[in-house]
Design a protein around this motif. Sequence first.
Motif, PDB file in Angstrom:
ATOM      1  N   GLN A  21      -5.038  -1.411  12.571  1.00  0.00           N
ATOM      2  CA  GLN A  21      -5.923  -2.300  11.815  1.00  0.00           C
ATOM      3  C   GLN A  21      -5.645  -2.080  10.336  1.00  0.00           C
ATOM      4  OE1 GLN A  21      -8.066  -4.120  13.803  1.00  0.00           O
ATOM      5  NE2 GLN A  21      -7.318  -2.988  15.584  1.00  0.00           N
ATOM      6  N   GLY A  22      -5.668  -3.137   9.579  1.00  0.00           N
ATOM      7  CA  GLY A  22      -5.594  -2.959   8.124  1.00  0.00           C
ATOM      8  C   GLY A  22      -4.184  -2.810   7.601  1.00  0.00           C
ATOM      9  N   ARG A  23      -4.073  -2.867   6.277  1.00  0.00           N
ATOM     10  CA  ARG A  23      -2.768  -2.825   5.624  1.00  0.00           C
ATOM     11  C   ARG A  23      -2.283  -1.390   5.451  1.00  0.00           C
ATOM     12  NH1 ARG A  23      -0.620  -6.991   2.857  1.00  0.00           N
ATOM     13  NH2 ARG A  23       0.223  -5.592   1.281  1.00  0.00           N
ATOM     14  N   ILE A  24      -0.974  -1.271   5.280  1.00  0.00           N
ATOM     15  CA  ILE A  24      -0.374   0.046   5.073  1.00  0.00           C
ATOM     16  C   ILE A  24      -0.349   0.391   3.586  1.00  0.00           C
ATOM     17  CG2 ILE A  24       1.745   1.404   5.375  1.00  0.00           C
ATOM     18  CD1 ILE A  24       2.383  -0.666   7.700  1.00  0.00           C
ATOM     19  N   GLY A  25      -0.038  -0.636   2.776  1.00  0.00           N
ATOM     20  CA  GLY A  25       0.050  -0.397   1.337  1.00  0.00           C
ATOM     21  C   GLY A  25       1.470  -0.330   0.814  1.00  0.00           C
ATOM     22  N   LEU A  26       2.420  -0.866   1.588  1.00  0.00           N
ATOM     23  CA  LEU A  26       3.812  -0.867   1.126  1.00  0.00           C
ATOM     24  C   LEU A  26       4.021  -2.014   0.144  1.00  0.00           C
ATOM     25  CD1 LEU A  26       5.576  -0.387   4.573  1.00  0.00           C
ATOM     26  CD2 LEU A  26       5.273   1.352   2.790  1.00  0.00           C
ATOM     27  N   PRO A  27       4.818  -1.800  -0.893  1.00  0.00           N
ATOM     28  CA  PRO A  27       5.075  -2.876  -1.848  1.00  0.00           C
ATOM     29  C   PRO A  27       6.089  -3.879  -1.287  1.00  0.00           C
ATOM     30  CG  PRO A  27       6.335  -0.933  -2.441  1.00  0.00           C
ATOM     31  CD  PRO A  27       5.505  -0.552  -1.248  1.00  0.00           C
TER      32      PRO A  27
END
Lengths: 125, 526, 448
Positions: free
Chosen positions: B67-73
């Motif tokens: 669930q949710g984002r990882i935060g990779l650019p």
Amino acid sequence: MSDIRFTKDHEWVLVDGDTATIGISDYAQEQLGDVVFVELPDIGKTLEQGDEAAVVESVKAASEVYAPVSGEVIEVNEELEAAPGRVNEDAMGEGWFVKLKLTDEDELDDLMDEAAYAKYIKELD
Amino acid sequence: MNSMNAKGRPTGTGAETGFTPHETFTGNRGLVQEEPLIFELDSPGASGVDLDEPEEFAPRLGAAARQGRIGLPGLSEPEVMRHYVRLSQKNYAIDSGLYPLGSCTMKHNPRLNEKMARLPGFGDVHPLQPQQTVQGALELIDTLAHWLKELTGMPAVAMSPKAGAHGELCGMMAIDAALRARGEEGTRKRVLVPESAHGTNPATAAQIGFTVDSIPATDDGHVDVAAFKAKLGPDVAAIMLTNPNTCGLFERDIIEIADAVHEAGGYFYCDGANFNAIAGRVRPGDLGVDAMHINLHKTFSTPHGGGGPGAGPVVLSEALAPFAPLPWIVHDKGAYRAIEHESEGTGQPFGRMTAFHGQMGMFVRALSYMLSHGADGIRQASEDAVLSANYILASLKDVMSAPYEGPCMHEALFDDSFLKGTGVETLDFAKAMIDEGYHPMTMYFPLVVHGAMLIEPTESESKDSLDLFIATLRDLAESAKRGETERFSGAPYLAPRRRLDETQAARKPILRWQHGRNEPASKAAE
Amino acid sequence: MRYLPLTKDDRAQMLAAIGAKSVDELFKDVPEAARLGGLIDLPRRQGEMEVERQLAAMAGKNIAASQVPFFVGAGAYKHHIPATVDHLIQRSEFLTSYTPYQPEITQGTLQYLFEFQTQVALLTGMEVANASMYDGSTACGEAVLMAHRVTKRKKAVLSGNLHPHYQDVVANLSDFGSYKLVTEPPCPKGTEGLAGEIDEETSCVVVQNPDVFGHVRDLSALAEAAHAKGALMIVVVPEIVSLGLITPPGEMGADIVVGEGQSLGNGLNFGGPYVGLFAAKQKFVRQMPGRLCGETVDAEGKRGFVLTLSTREQHIRREKATSNICTNSGLCCLAFTIHLSLLGEEGYTRLARINHANAVKLADALGAVPGVKVMNETFFNEFTIETPKPGAEVIDALVEKGVLGGVPLSRLMPGNDAMKNLIAVASTEVNSDQDRAAYARALKEVLA
């Protein structure tokens, strides 16, 4: 008596009643350079004279701090965890490591007094 | 026709107008570009890879779906390309200059080896493919093993260790296994290690429960044989000895040392980090060695890659060979076979060091190097490495201070006594080398020498290159003695970064980027 | 010799400067008995063409993954690597640089290590990650040793569904280090319950997700059970692409996460070099093995990076170090980091979806082959099938039909009868519909 005593490994111990406060000497902190981390023992731990009491680390070196005298750990300087630089700023005071409940006052006789230690480090250089 | 355009000529130096470029608007300095972290270059939604979204399907992830984002650019391909090219430009490398790091053998890395490692038959084969589909890969490992055994004069080799320290671990496990087989488990727990040893030696011994007992060095940089013999006893498992040693010297009493440890019932582990000095001229098997790792990333030129990967095969004596770890390769009935389980082969393997077969990519490169050099080229390479180090030692010992008489092997060792009274320390001296365009030598190692500077030129330098390096160090040494301390105390001045605050890094460790916390070029938050 | 710059004249001049008559004099410390007079009995030097010819001949005897429908996994996975990755990692400044001990002239290496650490921490849902270990299996071994240090206990509990090679690496370290180890039997159905094995002596429980049979599980309850006894949970991630779709181990309560990073940026390479991932909770950072890169400032206040907390490491701490590791997987980290940077959030999660979708399609196709049973209810890009014939025979027969169909589990666990007819089958983005159809057709023929 509350005289300060030193070991050959550059620990100091200051006895007040049956409480022994332990740290490293000014000479030792200078040799180490900037202290970045101090690992302290658990309260209640019993140390024999010469046991490893703590570890002090600079960027490029780690040294054990040995108990100059035997006793039970009754207090540790928790402030050093957040501010290890205190060892550099005030090794002989605010930068103390551990307080022990002294078990054998006679062990102090094995150690150097201030003058003897000053002479000892002079010979090291 | 026009004569030369005045604007094509060089402009003035700027000195006449008093202008000296100091700070630029971008922070860049010509080709040295300031580069943010990849996370600070995020264009949300962008990608440098075009992939089609799969058709609708019913996932089978059970209760563990993310669930949710990882935060990779997100970045496009050209942005990623530019980012890493710019980062590369902040690195020193053997391809750009002499890299005299003692103990590290920074020699030329031939690109043929890279090309060979990328042949699909090596780079694109899976370690668990059926063995009939990887006969060539098994043949390559077996061929490399043959070269290693011949070069070392040893009967067996364990190929799987992943790097030098892993090889040490493998060798010491083989020793422990041999002791157990002799019924001496638990009785031989002491390992003798010279003070001058690499840190990996005591760390390895301690990792599997040995206690480390330090052997002093003599004043001339060798193992103190008398002190060593006095330490031998029925509780000694092994000696771990580097030869040539870390002072750059060949242990001339090595056969006597090997005999003594064997007589006392122990084994001889040799740290092979310095094999580049003797490959093709001396076989460790003739010295009484029981186990020795070979850093393929040193002696056999597989690239260091900024800290890895390496490979550390371990050659073993008859006494230790039966205990070699899984897997190994046999050749019978016209085919190669990898023995992956104890039940499939003979011997008493002590276990397994790693998944699969070891550093195949490094094996290909190392064999490519060996085939290129041949027996003659390998011997010549060692001789040139030793010759170059001695040339440096001979050319500098009047201005710098060498603690030991030559000849040395492939490393020239200096101490800091030539800097006494100058206010310049080994570290400052090394940092000043950076401004001169050189990577510093190994410093403060070995520990037995005060302010040590260990120089390993390798065989890859031309005489012109060595002469310029020598002239540079002479100039620096003389400058220090003249009292030009500013050249040293603030150095480097001209590198992409000045000296970094390692105290701050260690007191308040910041080990990853976090949104809003590490902004570019800002002083890290207290 | 093309790699040696010194000429005969150079050598003579250098010897003269040294004051030696010959190179032999420089080797005078070598005992007489050990001096080799002549050359070792090996071939002589060769040119590029000759070397290339010999090695290409060896390479040509292997079947490369890209040549055939390819479904082999079990700890190493065939993925497409963007061309940019291999170009960048071959830049001299990355390829031929040493460990960044001089930060002023190795900011390139240090910054990508910092980026790598951040990426690994983000994927695993952990607070900190190190600058790599050799591979997943050795990272797993080191994680167990670290748990012993943290908890000051000496017993580890291993899942039977941990990759058998990983189990062997841990067992080896435990054996020589005199630590206790409890290993559960493998459970092909993926219903293993480990909580009952954890007691007050247990330092850690080690569990792989997806496991060696491909099962994907929520490990939160196991983490709670471990923590209730004062033990740590170590989660092993063998296929890093899986974290694009699976809950990160950190969110499940893992204390240490290790993994194999090969899938991103790194080729199959017949087993190595790969890149071991190692992440943990911040509070355990001083017990971590391996290098750590940290942020700081330089003398002008500019941001820069250095190797830090080095007093844990062998070159300073020697026999008291947290590990003996020195050389790690530097360049493989770079490949990982570049590949993941190219993918970005969108690309990485989509790659994971494609892998999963392809595996689902393959499972359905193989499951429809008469006699074949898919063992998994859950999986990511790899699952286990049971066939009516021994798996090893099936795989060999498939080779004859030009398909590399997976890993017979009897190869990893010989002597275990329950594994005899099981095959681990992986499908990634490289497999097309035609590949899957070819596999199903070939399998049908083989089993007919």
